[in-house]
Motif scaffolding. Structure first.
Motif, PDB file in Angstrom:
ATOM      1  N   ILE A 255       1.482  -9.098   4.604  1.00 17.31           N
ATOM      2  CA  ILE A 255       1.212  -7.540   4.839  1.00 17.31           C
ATOM      3  C   ILE A 255       2.058  -6.864   5.913  1.00 17.31           C
ATOM      4  O   ILE A 255       2.418  -5.856   5.957  1.00 17.31           O
ATOM      5  CB  ILE A 255      -0.185  -7.492   4.954  1.00 17.31           C
ATOM      6  CG1 ILE A 255      -1.017  -7.253   3.282  1.00 17.31           C
ATOM      7  CG2 ILE A 255      -0.489  -5.982   5.514  1.00 17.31           C
ATOM      8  CD1 ILE A 255      -2.451  -7.445   3.521  1.00 17.31           C
ATOM      9  N   VAL A 258       5.865  -7.352   5.524  1.00 14.59           N
ATOM     10  CA  VAL A 258       6.500  -6.370   4.658  1.00 14.59           C
ATOM     11  C   VAL A 258       6.328  -4.938   5.397  1.00 14.59           C
ATOM     12  O   VAL A 258       7.095  -4.236   5.098  1.00 14.59           O
ATOM     13  CB  VAL A 258       5.982  -6.428   3.384  1.00 14.59           C
ATOM     14  CG1 VAL A 258       6.702  -5.445   2.534  1.00 14.59           C
ATOM     15  CG2 VAL A 258       6.426  -7.960   2.748  1.00 14.59           C
ATOM     16  N   LYS A 259       5.121  -4.718   5.835  1.00 20.32           N
ATOM     17  CA  LYS A 259       4.902  -3.229   6.514  1.00 20.32           C
ATOM     18  C   LYS A 259       5.787  -3.043   7.660  1.00 20.32           C
ATOM     19  O   LYS A 259       6.460  -1.760   7.659  1.00 20.32           O
ATOM     20  CB  LYS A 259       3.640  -3.085   7.029  1.00 20.32           C
ATOM     21  CG  LYS A 259       3.064  -1.957   7.915  1.00 20.32           C
ATOM     22  CD  LYS A 259       3.021  -0.821   6.773  1.00 20.32           C
ATOM     23  CE  LYS A 259       2.430   0.666   7.173  1.00 20.32           C
ATOM     24  NZ  LYS A 259       2.929   1.104   8.532  1.00 20.32           N
ATOM     25  N   VAL A 262       9.332  -2.047   5.992  1.00 26.16           N
ATOM     26  CA  VAL A 262       9.143  -0.784   5.352  1.00 26.16           C
ATOM     27  C   VAL A 262       9.220   0.322   6.279  1.00 26.16           C
ATOM     28  O   VAL A 262      10.168   1.045   6.384  1.00 26.16           O
ATOM     29  CB  VAL A 262       7.870  -0.629   4.707  1.00 26.16           C
ATOM     30  CG1 VAL A 262       7.784   0.809   4.155  1.00 26.16           C
ATOM     31  CG2 VAL A 262       8.002  -1.537   3.321  1.00 26.16           C
ATOM     32  N   GLU A 267      13.127  -2.247   3.547  1.00 22.33           N
ATOM     33  CA  GLU A 267      12.349  -2.633   2.360  1.00 22.33           C
ATOM     34  C   GLU A 267      11.901  -1.609   1.706  1.00 22.33           C
ATOM     35  O   GLU A 267      11.514  -0.487   2.519  1.00 22.33           O
ATOM     36  CB  GLU A 267      11.379  -3.578   2.852  1.00 22.33           C
ATOM     37  CG  GLU A 267      10.774  -4.353   1.411  1.00 22.33           C
ATOM     38  CD  GLU A 267      11.773  -5.208   0.730  1.00 22.33           C
ATOM     39  OE1 GLU A 267      12.169  -4.644  -0.285  1.00 22.33           O
ATOM     40  OE2 GLU A 267      12.033  -6.244   0.819  1.00 22.33           O
ATOM     41  N   SER A 269       9.078   0.855  -0.267  1.00 21.69           N
ATOM     42  CA  SER A 269       7.559   0.861  -0.029  1.00 21.69           C
ATOM     43  C   SER A 269       6.911   0.211  -1.295  1.00 21.69           C
ATOM     44  O   SER A 269       5.822  -0.228  -1.164  1.00 21.69           O
ATOM     45  CB  SER A 269       7.306   2.355  -0.037  1.00 21.69           C
ATOM     46  OG  SER A 269       7.664   3.337  -1.234  1.00 21.69           O
ATOM     47  N   TYR A 272       5.725  -3.038  -0.621  1.00 25.57           N
ATOM     48  CA  TYR A 272       4.616  -3.304   0.259  1.00 25.57           C
ATOM     49  C   TYR A 272       3.448  -2.863  -0.864  1.00 25.57           C
ATOM     50  O   TYR A 272       2.308  -3.613  -0.645  1.00 25.57           O
ATOM     51  CB  TYR A 272       4.630  -2.171   1.324  1.00 25.57           C
ATOM     52  CG  TYR A 272       3.616  -2.111   2.086  1.00 25.57           C
ATOM     53  CD1 TYR A 272       3.245  -3.366   3.054  1.00 25.57           C
ATOM     54  CD2 TYR A 272       2.332  -1.116   2.009  1.00 25.57           C
ATOM     55  CE1 TYR A 272       1.844  -3.208   3.684  1.00 25.57           C
ATOM     56  CE2 TYR A 272       1.287  -1.080   2.734  1.00 25.57           C
ATOM     57  CZ  TYR A 272       1.162  -2.056   3.709  1.00 25.57           C
ATOM     58  OH  TYR A 272      -0.120  -2.523   4.315  1.00 25.57           O
ATOM     59  N   ASP A 273       3.488  -1.920  -1.717  1.00 29.30           N
ATOM     60  CA  ASP A 273       2.573  -1.708  -2.403  1.00 29.30           C
ATOM     61  C   ASP A 273       1.884  -2.817  -3.544  1.00 29.30           C
ATOM     62  O   ASP A 273       0.905  -3.083  -3.566  1.00 29.30           O
ATOM     63  CB  ASP A 273       2.896  -0.415  -3.210  1.00 29.30           C
ATOM     64  CG  ASP A 273       3.219   0.854  -2.578  1.00 29.30           C
ATOM     65  OD1 ASP A 273       2.637   0.999  -1.571  1.00 29.30           O
ATOM     66  OD2 ASP A 273       3.671   1.708  -3.210  1.00 29.30           O
ATOM     67  N   LEU A 276       0.343  -5.361  -1.183  1.00 27.50           N
ATOM     68  CA  LEU A 276      -1.161  -4.902  -0.904  1.00 27.50           C
ATOM     69  C   LEU A 276      -1.993  -5.006  -1.953  1.00 27.50           C
ATOM     70  O   LEU A 276      -3.017  -5.414  -1.865  1.00 27.50           O
ATOM     71  CB  LEU A 276      -0.969  -3.522  -0.242  1.00 27.50           C
ATOM     72  CG  LEU A 276      -2.425  -2.988   0.023  1.00 27.50           C
ATOM     73  CD1 LEU A 276      -3.018  -3.691   1.098  1.00 27.50           C
ATOM     74  CD2 LEU A 276      -2.191  -1.417   0.607  1.00 27.50           C
TER      75      LEU A 276
END
Length: 420
Positions: A255, A258-259, A262, A267, A269, A272-273, A276
């Motif tokens: 988390i 990757v955040k 982004v 990267e 989004s 990330y979605d 998550l």
């Protein structure tokens, strides 16, 4: 009727441990949130955090950690952990404590206490990375590969609390931190969750625009995607392991990593979605795994991290991303009882307040060869919701039963479903 019968099976001490009585549990499922205060739970969590942290930070801030910290290991182990155990204790403690510290000091009783620990943490960090300090820690050399692990937890702490643990540091301490973290680059990670340790360190360096190696980050993200097994669970490497490393390391670090990518425009989004969504499902599974008695299955390696095994659930709670069918307050009740059972088990602390090896009490044989006193401080990542302010619903809402309590109490519940 089912709920009354079920409640008769739970020890009264268990109910009192989460601030509930039989009547409260029985009606909680249909009782609306009324804003009533439940300050004792938060006070208890703060007390647990500071009780665990005090020996580490009081000593490290004064340069006496190596002098005074015991190094307990399983007697069957032939590994010398004395070089790496101090960074284990500090890095892991900070990873769990950071969200609470990031709330900053204020004039409340808790705020003043938090201010004290913020200063202790900064002084400790300065000593940990200063080559002239008696408590300068081992960050480098393949001979001490464990240093990579705990440097990454320290880096994650700095990502979690930039305002309190990074920005106020002196220019020298910042330089020392950067040098220490970059010195881990000569450590070869094993082909499993360790790829995330290299990626986490580089992610912090990326956050502060300090020459991050993007390839190391990207490689870890791509490999974890290859190792995804489904229903919110990753393999720890190519193979599946039935343990809590999805919670100790994989979901929380993915988390944050990757955040960062982004946020830096490196990267999509959508990646990330997806990360998550899987983490939320894993948190759902973790909440369901907490029994009405406040226990969870003691399965897999590294169980002596105690309630650190619930970091996946703790982080999603901190992020306010719980599924709609799990209320924050039911997580508070479940986790509070787990923490209470573990912390108050006889032998959890030695006579000087240091954690001992064990899952529920002092259980020396449960410690693997790579465990020592410093390892145990990963338990604090189970306390991440302390980063929610005292007026958050997590702390103020009236008690509610958690999922296992409802189901075992005969409450009609929707069916559970997997995700891709």
């Amino acid at each position: 009727m089912y709920r009354r019968h079920f409640l008769s099976l739970i020890p009264s001490t268990a109910l009192l441990g989460i601030g509930l009585n039989a009547t409260a549990v029985e009606v909680a499922a249909q009782k609306p949130y009324n804003g009533s205060q439940n300050p004792e739970d938060r006070k208890y969590w703060v007390n647990v955090m500071t009780r665990i942290a005090a020996p580490v930070l009081n000593n490290l801030s004064e340069g006496t950690l190596k002098k005074n910290m015991p190094v307990e290991v399983n007697p069957a182990s032939t590994y010398d952990r004395r070089t790496v155990t101090y960074l284990e204790a500090f890095g892991r403690l900070m990873a769990g404590m950071a969200p609470w510290l990031e709330l900053g000091a204020d004039e409340t009783e808790e705020g003043k206490l938090r201010g004290k620990y913020i200063l202790l943490a900064r002084k400790s960090l300065a000593n940990a990375v200063d080559p002239m300090s008696p408590d300068f820690m081992q960050f480098t050399s393949q001979k001490y590969e464990q240093a990579l692990v705990d440097a990454s937890f320290l880096a994650q702490a700095l990502i979690r609390a930039p305002k309190e643990l990074w920005e106020p540091l002196s220019a020298k301490t910042k330089s020392d931190v950067i040098n220490a973290l970059k010195s881990t680059r000569n450590i070869k990670p094993t082909y499993n969750n360790w790829l995330l340790f290299t990626a986490m360190i580089e992610s912090f360096l990326m956050r502060i625009d300090e020459g991050a190696d993007v390839v190391r980050i990207d490689y870890a993200i791509k490999k974890l995607e290859e190792w995804y097994k489904g229903d919110g669970i990753y393999g720890d490497g190519p193979k599946f392991h039935f343990d809590y490393y999805n919670s100790y390391v994989i979901h929380p670090m993915l988390i944050d990593i990757v955040k960062t990518m982004v946020d830096k425009g490196l990267e999509k989004s959508e990646v990330y979605d997806t990360i998550l969504k899987r983490a939320v499902r894993y948190a759902d599974i973790q909440e369901r795994s907490i029994s009405p008695e406040g226990t969870f299955p003691p399965v897999g390696r590294s169980l002596v991290y105690r309630f650190g095994a619930l970091q996946g659930l703790a982080q999603i709670t901190l992020m306010d991303k719980l599924p709609s069918f799990i209320s924050p307050v039911q997580v508070r009740g479940a986790m509070s009882l787990v923490i209470k059972r573990m912390i108050e088990a006889p032998g959890t602390f030695d006579k000087n307040g240091w954690l001992t090896i064990g899952f529920c009490g002092h259980q020396i044989d449960m410690g693997e060869y790579y465990m020592s006193t410093g390892s145990l401080y990963l338990c604090t990542v189970g306390l991440l919701p302390l980063g929610l302010p005292a007026n958050d619903r997590f702390w103020t809402a009236s008690p509610e039963p958690w999922t296992a309590m409802k189901i075992w109490g005969g409450v009609n519940m929707p069916a559970d479903h997997s995700i891709p």
